[in-house]
Enzyme design. Structure first.
Site, short mmCIF file in Angstrom:
data_model
loop_
_atom_site.label_atom_id
_atom_site.label_comp_id
_atom_site.label_asym_id
_atom_site.label_seq_id
_atom_site.Cartn_x
_atom_site.Cartn_y
_atom_site.Cartn_z
N LYS A 38 -9.18 0.50 -3.82
CA LYS A 38 -8.10 0.49 -2.94
C LYS A 38 -8.22 0.60 -1.54
O LYS A 38 -7.98 0.01 -0.65
CB LYS A 38 -7.08 1.43 -3.64
N ASN A 39 -9.23 1.89 -1.35
CA ASN A 39 -9.45 2.18 0.15
C ASN A 39 -10.33 1.33 1.15
O ASN A 39 -10.52 1.31 2.16
CB ASN A 39 -9.88 3.80 0.05
N CYS A 43 1.13 9.14 0.95
CA CYS A 43 1.26 10.50 0.05
C CYS A 43 1.58 11.56 0.84
O CYS A 43 1.01 11.81 1.74
CB CYS A 43 -0.09 10.64 -0.50
N ARG A 85 -0.73 14.78 8.34
CA ARG A 85 -1.57 13.25 8.56
C ARG A 85 -1.08 12.69 9.83
O ARG A 85 -0.45 11.70 10.09
CB ARG A 85 -1.09 12.51 7.33
N ASP A 114 -10.40 13.09 -2.46
CA ASP A 114 -9.61 12.16 -3.61
C ASP A 114 -9.86 12.79 -4.85
O ASP A 114 -9.42 12.00 -5.82
CB ASP A 114 -9.65 10.82 -3.24
N ARG A 156 0.18 3.33 -7.74
CA ARG A 156 -0.36 3.16 -6.41
C ARG A 156 -2.02 3.03 -6.21
O ARG A 156 -2.33 2.54 -5.31
CB ARG A 156 0.14 4.22 -5.29
C1 UD1 Z 1 -8.21 8.06 3.75
C2 UD1 Z 1 -8.16 7.44 2.44
C3 UD1 Z 1 -7.53 8.87 1.75
C4 UD1 Z 1 -8.34 9.88 1.56
C5 UD1 Z 1 -8.73 10.28 2.99
C6 UD1 Z 1 -10.04 11.34 3.19
C7 UD1 Z 1 -7.41 5.40 2.89
C8 UD1 Z 1 -6.04 4.38 2.71
N1 UD1 Z 1 -6.90 6.83 2.53
O1 UD1 Z 1 -7.15 8.45 4.41
O2 UD1 Z 1 -7.37 8.42 0.17
O3 UD1 Z 1 -7.97 11.04 1.12
O4 UD1 Z 1 -9.30 9.13 3.87
O5 UD1 Z 1 -11.22 10.90 2.81
O6 UD1 Z 1 -8.52 5.12 3.08
N2 UD1 Z 1 -6.32 13.30 11.07
C9 UD1 Z 1 -5.95 13.87 12.15
N3 UD1 Z 1 -5.55 12.98 13.18
C10 UD1 Z 1 -5.90 11.56 13.01
C11 UD1 Z 1 -6.25 11.21 11.51
C12 UD1 Z 1 -6.53 12.05 10.71
O7 UD1 Z 1 -5.77 15.14 12.40
O8 UD1 Z 1 -5.47 10.66 13.94
C13 UD1 Z 1 -6.50 14.29 10.06
C14 UD1 Z 1 -5.96 14.26 8.89
O9 UD1 Z 1 -4.58 15.04 9.25
C15 UD1 Z 1 -6.54 14.90 7.79
C16 UD1 Z 1 -7.92 14.56 8.07
O10 UD1 Z 1 -8.05 14.11 9.40
O11 UD1 Z 1 -6.38 16.28 7.59
C17 UD1 Z 1 -8.40 13.24 7.12
O12 UD1 Z 1 -7.61 12.39 7.50
P1 UD1 Z 1 -8.25 10.55 7.39
O13 UD1 Z 1 -9.53 10.78 6.98
O14 UD1 Z 1 -7.80 9.96 8.65
O15 UD1 Z 1 -7.60 10.09 6.14
P2 UD1 Z 1 -6.72 8.83 5.87
O16 UD1 Z 1 -7.54 7.84 6.59
O17 UD1 Z 1 -5.25 8.79 6.35
#
Ligand code: UD1
Length: 418
Positions: free
Chosen positions: A22-23, A116, A121, A305, A397
């Site tokens: 998915k990711n 989620c 986030r 995850d 999902r």
């Molecule tokens: C992706 C995955 C999700 C997985 C996560 C971490 C997808 C669709 N989802 O989510 O399944 O759990 O990676 O491996 O690929 N953060 C900030 N600022 C930002 C972006 C992120 O502070 O601009 C923080 C988030 O709040 C969180 C951490 O960074 O605490 C990790 O987030 P991120 O790696 O961005 O996860 P996703 O891309 O949302």
């Protein structure tokens, strides 16, 4: 609303074939917006998150056709650079269209994303990266509004945290930007490597995907691409833990063991037998299981995850296990549910201390997010008696027909209308 009924305490045995990740699919679907023409994606999982991303692309004027596991995405007639709130609120990955739309149309309006409920986030790192490439961005009334006067320009960007989504969004924008972009402290996840492989097939020059420094040289004319999505490592990990928690024996096919290094060594440390072949993983569980410690970290650390699923396993290990969640601040919603099944867990901030019990018992529990839901399925498969899991739309999902795959392994699990 549907729910699962699971009659537990049955060792799972047999073979399971993984679906595509998915990711990896979601950012590659967003990447198709950089291209004019038809892209063909194979090994695309059938999941509600993928359907929702399809709706986001359709809203922009993309034509999508699914035939089994092949998704054809035709971006020849994109007319819009704006997506609506209803869709974006359901899917965190909707924010990944920001970079491509801005790079392609010099304008994008995308709602702050949902997804989620596992923490706040934010998207500050996505925005920081795009701003340093020349974008003017404002966040107003729940929308991210971005413009760029004369096109995005390559830049050197340091991410304060190796965010998966921010790395993807910047890679996407950089792929058709002028010049070269360097992302430092980039995410090293296998899904980033898959995105890089997709973009490279279209003519983008990318070096370093899978390391913490990614260098992208833009190409205005990315050509249409045919690509097969990598297998889902989180689905693989979930079935590996299913073998361990039920004392069963599962052969996982269509896998990439190199994406699961940390889980494999953790399971071996716990006393679970794991054998690897080129694209196969065999996992054999037997009790007693040793207690263990897990701290979630960015790749290549232990994946957040898989934290809920391994927490379920800790419930049945001998002694005290310590699970620390460092990526998301609200990723323990499965804990009160596991407690309803007899688990003994003490939560202290980002840490859960799990005291193993000899058995779990069936109960009525609620899934609050994808992986938390999966952890309850695992607990239900191991528990004595019947477990009823509500809110299983969360599980749908991220897992393609999980109950059908589990039934083939001998599980007694039924999807019923609530
Ligand atoms: C992706 C995955 C999700 C997985 C996560 C971490 C997808 C669709 N989802 O989510 O399944 O759990 O990676 O491996 O690929 N953060 C900030 N600022 C930002 C972006 C992120 O502070 O601009 C923080 C988030 O709040 C969180 C951490 O960074 O605490 C990790 O987030 P991120 O790696 O961005 O996860 P996703 O891309 O949302």
């Amino acid at each position: 609303m549907q729910k699962f009924l699971i009659q537990g305490n049955i060792p799972l045995k047999g073979k399971v074939k993984l679906s595509g990740a998915k990711n990896a699919t979601l950012p590659i679907m967003a990447a198709s917006l950089l291209i004019r023409g038809k892209c063909y994606l194979d090994n695309v999982p059938k999941l509600t998150d993928i359907e929702m991303m399809g709706e986001v692309l359709r809203e922009l004027g993309t034509n999508l056709i699914r035939q089994d596991n092949r998704l054809t995405i035709d971006t020849s007639f994109i007319q819009k650079e704006e997506i609506s709130c209803e869709l974006a609120k359901k899917l965190r990955a909707s924010v990944l269209v920001l970079g491509p739309l801005l790079a392609r149309n010099k304008r994008a309006k995308v709602p702050l994303p949902g997804g989620c409920n596992i923490g706040s986030r934010p998207v500050n790192l996505h925005l920081k990266g795009l701003r340093s490439m020349g974008a003017n961005i404002e966040v107003k009334k729940g929308y991210i509004e971005a413009t760029v006067n004369s096109g995005l320009t390559g830049s050197s960007i340091y991410l304060d945290f190796p965010s998966v989504g921010a790395t993807e969004n910047i890679m996407l924008a950089a792929s058709i930007a002028r010049g070269t972009t360097v992302i430092k402290n980039a995410s090293r996840s296998p899904e980033i490597v898959d995105l890089s492989n997709f973009l490279k097939k279209g003519g983008v020059k990318i070096k370093g995907a899978g390391t913490d420094t990614i260098i992208i040289t833009g190409n205005k004319e990315i050509v249409p691409i045919t690509h097969s999505i990598i297998p889902d490592r989180i689905e693989a990990g979930t079935f590996m833990i299913a073998a361990a928690i039920t004392g069963g024996e599962i052969l996982i096919t269509n896998a990439k063991p190199e994406h699961l290094g940390v889980l494999i060594s953790k399971l071996k440390q716990i006393g679970v037998e794991v054998k690897l072949d080129k694209d196969k993983i065999m996992v054999k569980g037997s009790f007693p299981l040793k207690s263990f410690n897990v701290t979630t970290l960015p790749d290549p650390g232990f994946p957040t995850d898989l934290q809920p699923q391994i927490t379920s396993l800790a419930c049945l290990a001998d002694g005290e296990s310590v699970i620390s969640e460092t990526i998301f601040e609200n990723r323990f919603t499965h804990i009160p549910e596991l407690e309803k099944m007899g688990a003994k867990i003490t939560r202290r901030g980002k840490t859960a201390i799990v005291k193993g019990v000899p058995f779990l018992h069936g109960s009525c529990v609620v899934a609050y997010d994808i992986r938390g839901g999966a952890s309850l399925v695992l607990a239900g498969l191991a528990a004595r008696g019947t477990t009823e899991i509500l809110n299983i739309h969360h599980i749908d999902r991220g897992y393609q027909k999980i109950e059908e795959k589990l039934i083939l392994l001998g599980a007694k699990i039924k999807r019923v209308e609530d």
